[in-house]
Design an enzyme around this catalytic site. Structure first.
Site, PDB file in Angstrom:
ATOM      1  CD1 TRP A 114     -74.704-132.512  20.744  1.00 57.18           C
ATOM      2  CD2 TRP A 114     -75.194-133.485  18.985  1.00 57.18           C
ATOM      3  NE1 TRP A 114     -75.476-133.681  21.157  1.00 57.18           N
ATOM      4  CE2 TRP A 114     -75.917-134.286  19.952  1.00 57.18           C
ATOM      5  CE3 TRP A 114     -75.416-133.998  17.855  1.00 57.18           C
ATOM      6  CZ2 TRP A 114     -76.413-135.411  19.753  1.00 57.18           C
ATOM      7  CZ3 TRP A 114     -76.054-135.193  17.581  1.00 57.18           C
ATOM      8  CH2 TRP A 114     -76.502-135.719  18.710  1.00 57.18           C
ATOM      9  CG  HIS A 115     -73.554-134.218  14.367  1.00 56.78           C
ATOM     10  ND1 HIS A 115     -74.398-133.206  14.361  1.00 56.78           N
ATOM     11  CD2 HIS A 115     -74.325-135.406  14.168  1.00 56.78           C
ATOM     12  CE1 HIS A 115     -75.701-133.720  14.140  1.00 56.78           C
ATOM     13  NE2 HIS A 115     -75.467-135.022  14.113  1.00 56.78           N
ATOM     14  N   GLY A 116     -69.352-133.970  16.422  1.00 59.47           N
ATOM     15  CA  GLY A 116     -68.180-134.354  16.521  1.00 59.47           C
ATOM     16  C   GLY A 116     -66.844-133.328  16.651  1.00 59.47           C
TER      17      GLY A 116
END
Length: 470
Positions: free
Chosen positions: A323-325
Site C-alpha cells: 500500500w505504501h509503494g
C-alpha cells in the site's frame, strides 16, 4: 496544493472559510464539496482527467451502494459489491502497481530466456488515490455488511470522499465516523479557535522540525551512502526517523484542525509512537487510522485471531507494505515488520512488558532500521547504507572516501533541530500545552510559531508532505 504553502494559507483557506460561513448550514456541504474539487484540481492540474477519476469513483460507488441496499437476494448484493470493489481496487492497481508487475514479469521472462516484453504504461500516480480508495471501499463494505445505512444524497457522499482536509494524505476516516456530522454539525467560536491552534501546531511541526531534520537526511544522499561514516549513517537515519514522524503528524494535526473549524471530529492518527516498548505497541500508536482500516477490513474478515492468525498477520503486512509503494523495498519493509510482530507475539513482547527499559532500547534500534528499509527504494543502495551502519560487515578498503570529521560537522549544524525533535517525541510539550493553552503566553507563542513557519516558507522551506507520494 500543500497546507504549508502561501497559496493555501493566504488565498485558498481564507476565501473558503469566508464563503463557507456566509452560507446557511443547509448549503455548506455543497461549498465544501466544490472547494474540495477545486483543491484537488489544483494538485492534478497537469493531469485534469484525474479529477474526473475521483468523480467517477464517487458516482460509481454511490450507485453500487444503492443497488446493494436495494437488492434482497444475497447473490445480487455480492454482484454489486464485487462490481464496486473491482473498480476501486482495479483503479488503484492500474495506476500504482501495473508497471511494477510488468517490470518484474519482464525480468522473469528475461531470466527464462524469453524475448517478449510487456510495455509499461508510465502513468503518474493520482494524488491521494491510496487514501480515497480505502475510504470509499470501507463505505461500500459497511453498506454491504449493514453497518451503516446507504447514503441517498450523492452530494453528501461526494463531500465525505473529497473533503480536502484529509483527501490527500488522510487520516483515513470511515463513513460511520462522520455520518452524523455530514447531516448536522455544530459550528462554534470555540471549535474555530481550537482548530486554528491545532493547525498552527501541525504547521510548526512540519515546517520548523520535519523540513529541517529532513534536510540532514537529504544530505546523506548528496554525499553518497558509500562516503559516510558509521556515526553519520546512524545520525542520518535518525533524522529520517524524526522527519517522517513530524511530517505526517504535522499533516494529521493540520487536517484535524481544519476539520474542527468545519465542525468535524477527525480521529487521532498518532499517540506518541516513539515511546512504545514494542513494535506491536508502536503500530497501535502510529498511523492509527490505517492500522484500524486493515484490522477491520482485512485482518478480522480473514479470521483475525480465531483462525490462522499468523497467516492473517502476514497477509496484512504484505498488503501494508505494498500500500505504501510499488517497490520491493516496501515488500521487504512489510516482511521485516511481520517478523518482528511475530516474534513479539511468540513471547518477546511479554519480556518487554516486564522489562520496559529493555523494550525502549530494543525500539531505539529497530525503529530506525525499519525506516531505513522504508526510505531507501534501491536495494543495492540499501545494502550500502547497512554496511555503513554496521561497519564490521564492510569490505576492506571500502571506507577510503569517508571524511573522518563528517559526524561532528553535521551534528553541530543540526543539533538544535534534532534536540527539539527528540524533545517533542516525549509528549512533554503537548502535555504542557494542554495545561496552559488558554493563557496569553501560549497564545502568543503560537503566533510566533505561525509567523516563524511563514518566514521559513518564504525562504523556500515548504517541502511537500512525504505521504503525498502514497
Amino acid at each position: 496544493m500543500v497546507f504549508s504553502s502561501f497559496t493555501f494559507l493566504f488565498y485558498f483557506l481564507p476565501i473558503f472559510l469566508l464563503v463557507y460561513f456566509l452560507f446557511p448550514a443547509v448549503g455548506r456541504n455543497a461549498v465544501l464539496f466544490g472547494a474540495s474539487l477545486l483543491f484537488y484540481f489544483y494538485g492534478v492540474r497537469e493531469h485534469p482527467a484525474y479529477l474526473l477519476l475521483i468523480l467517477v469513483s464517487v458516482f460509481g460507488n454511490y450507485m453500487a451502494a444503492r443497488l446493494i441496499a436495494a437488492c434482497r437476494q444475497e447473490s445480487w448484493r455480492r454482484v454489486w459489491l464485487l462490481a464496486g470493489m473491482t473498480w476501486n481496487i482495479g483503479s488503484l492497481f492500474w495506476f500504482k502497481y501495473l508497471d511494477f508487475l510488468s517490470a518484474n514479469m519482464n525480468a522473469l521472462l528475461k531470466r527464462m530466456g524469453m524475448e517478449s516484453s510487456i510495455p509499461a504504461v508510465n502513468l503518474p500516480l493520482p494524488i491521494g488515490i491510496s487514501f480515497y480508495t480505502f475510504q470509499i471501499s470501507s463505505y461500500l463494505l459497511d453498506v454491504y455488511w449493514k453497518k451503516v445505512p446507504v447514503e441517498r444524497s450523492i452530494l453528501t457522499l461526494g463531500t465525505y470522499l473529497c473533503m480536502f482536509p484529509q483527501l490527500i494524505a488522510g487520516p483515513i476516516v470511515t463513513y460511520s465516523q462522520v455520518q452524523a456530522r455530514m447531516q448536522f454539525r455544530i459550528h462554534s467560536y470555540g471549535n474555530v479557535e481550537e482548530g486554528l491552534r491545532e493547525f498552527t501546531i501541525g504547521l510548526a511541526l512540519k515546517v520548523l522540525i520535519a523540513n529541517r531534520v529532513g534536510s540532514l537526511w537529504t544530505q546523506m544522499g548528496t554525499i553518497g551512502y558509500d562516503s559516510i561514516s558509521c556515526p553519520l549513517a546512524w545520525l542520518g537515519i535518525a533524522a529520517f526517523t524524526l522527519q517522517i514522524y513530524f511530517d505526517f503528524y504535522g499533516y494529521s494535526l493540520m487536517a484535524r484542525g481544519l476539520g474542527l473549524i468545519m465542525g468535524f471530529q477527525f480521529p487521532d492518527n498518532f499517540r506518541n509512537p516513539y515511546l512504545a516498548r514494542s513494535m506491536t505497541e508502536f503500530w497501535r500508536r502510529w498511523h492509527m487510522t490505517l492500522g484500524g482500516w486493515f484490522r477491520e477490513y482485512v485482518y478480522i474478515p480473514l479470521g483475525g485471531n480465531r483462525h490462522h492468525p499468523y497467516r492473517n498477520l502476514f497477509f496484512v503486512w504484505m498488503l501494508t507494505g505494498l500500500w505504501h509503494g510499488a517497490s520491493w523495498n516496501f515488500v521487504l519493509w512489510g516482511f521485516f515488520l511481520f517478523l518482528l510482530l511475530l516474534l513479539e507475539k511468540r513471547g518477546l513482547a511479554a519480556v518487554f512488558d516486564r522489562l520496559p527499559f529493555l523494550g525502549h532500547l530494543y525500539m531505539l534500534a529497530v525503529i530506525p532500521l525499519s525506516w531505513l528499509v522504508f526510505a531507501v527504494t534501491d536495494l543495492g543502495q540499501l545494502v550500502t547504507y547497512l554496511s555503513r551502519l554496521f561497519p564490521f560487515f564492510r569490505q576492506p578498503g571500502s571506507a577510503a572516501n569517508v571524511f573522518q570529521g563528517d559526524f561532528a560537522k553535521y551534528a553541530v549544524a543540526y543539533f538544535l533541530s534534532l534536540a527539539a525533535a527528540v524533545f517533542c517525541c516525549t509528549g512533554i510539550p503537548r502535555k504542557l500545552y494542554e495545561k496552559r493553552k488558554d493563557t496569553f503566553l501560549v497564545t502568543f507563542g503560537l503566533l510566533i510559531l505561525f509567523w516563524a513557519s511563514v518566514y521559513c516558507m518564504y525562504l523556500g522551506l515548504d517541502d511537500p508532505f512525504l505521504y503525498y507520494q502514497f
